[in-house]
Enzyme design. Sequence first.
Site, PDB file in Angstrom:
ATOM      1  N   ARG A  65      27.775  29.651   6.257  1.00 37.22           N
ATOM      2  CA  ARG A  65      26.338  29.923   6.200  1.00 37.22           C
ATOM      3  C   ARG A  65      25.930  31.257   6.807  1.00 37.22           C
ATOM      4  O   ARG A  65      24.855  31.755   6.520  1.00 37.22           O
ATOM      5  CB  ARG A  65      25.558  28.766   6.807  1.00 37.22           C
ATOM      6  CG  ARG A  65      25.659  27.542   5.921  1.00 37.22           C
ATOM      7  CD  ARG A  65      24.690  26.506   6.308  1.00 37.22           C
ATOM      8  NE  ARG A  65      24.700  25.428   5.335  1.00 37.22           N
ATOM      9  CZ  ARG A  65      23.872  24.418   5.380  1.00 37.22           C
ATOM     10  NH1 ARG A  65      22.971  24.336   6.343  1.00 37.22           N
ATOM     11  NH2 ARG A  65      23.934  23.485   4.473  1.00 37.22           N
ATOM     12  N   GLU A 102      35.705  19.416  17.263  1.00 41.79           N
ATOM     13  CA  GLU A 102      35.529  18.078  17.814  1.00 41.79           C
ATOM     14  C   GLU A 102      36.690  17.157  17.428  1.00 41.79           C
ATOM     15  O   GLU A 102      37.111  16.314  18.200  1.00 41.79           O
ATOM     16  CB  GLU A 102      34.214  17.500  17.288  1.00 41.79           C
ATOM     17  CG  GLU A 102      33.818  16.195  17.951  1.00 41.79           C
ATOM     18  CD  GLU A 102      32.446  15.732  17.516  1.00 41.79           C
ATOM     19  OE1 GLU A 102      32.142  14.554  17.749  1.00 41.79           O
ATOM     20  OE2 GLU A 102      31.685  16.526  16.940  1.00 41.79           O
TER      21      GLU A 102
END
Length: 177
Positions: A65, A102
């Site tokens: 993005r 994560e």
Amino acid sequence: MEPKLQLLRENVRTFPDFPKPGIQFRDICPILKSPPALTAAIDLFEERVRTMHPQVDLIVGLDARGFLFGPLLAQRLGIGFVPVRKKGKLPGTTVSTAYDLEYGRAELEIQEDAVAPAQKIIVIDDLLATGGTLCAACELLLRLQAQVLECLVLVELKDLRGAERLKPHAVFSLLQY
């Protein structure tokens, strides 16, 4: 500035419990769909850079993005854009770094000749959460001996303290949640 920020706030949707329970997902797709909102975002980024960093050589955008906002900002400023991509997506000789996610590890890379030593860089992405991706990008740029002036993000998730992890690099966010 405030009417533009309000327009941005109105165009961020929150999806509770996505992609997993307890996560409040901030969706910026409505900003991309709205020409006035997208223009407001680029206007605010441009104002920040012109005010705080009058001497910038390149905008570096993060996969994926950062690629949406970076070229628009670079065009406005009359400077070049350089992508930092996920490993294996760039041709030629690259420099890469691994970083923790994560759920595991990932790698980012930049073309070895994309940035020259001492060039002044603004890094841009859509979102700052824990800061892992932005930290990895800054590490790549420092290895190429560039000067990271600031990291720009559309949305910062303050509770995750990504800006603290990025120090000494400054972070400018348009929206904070």
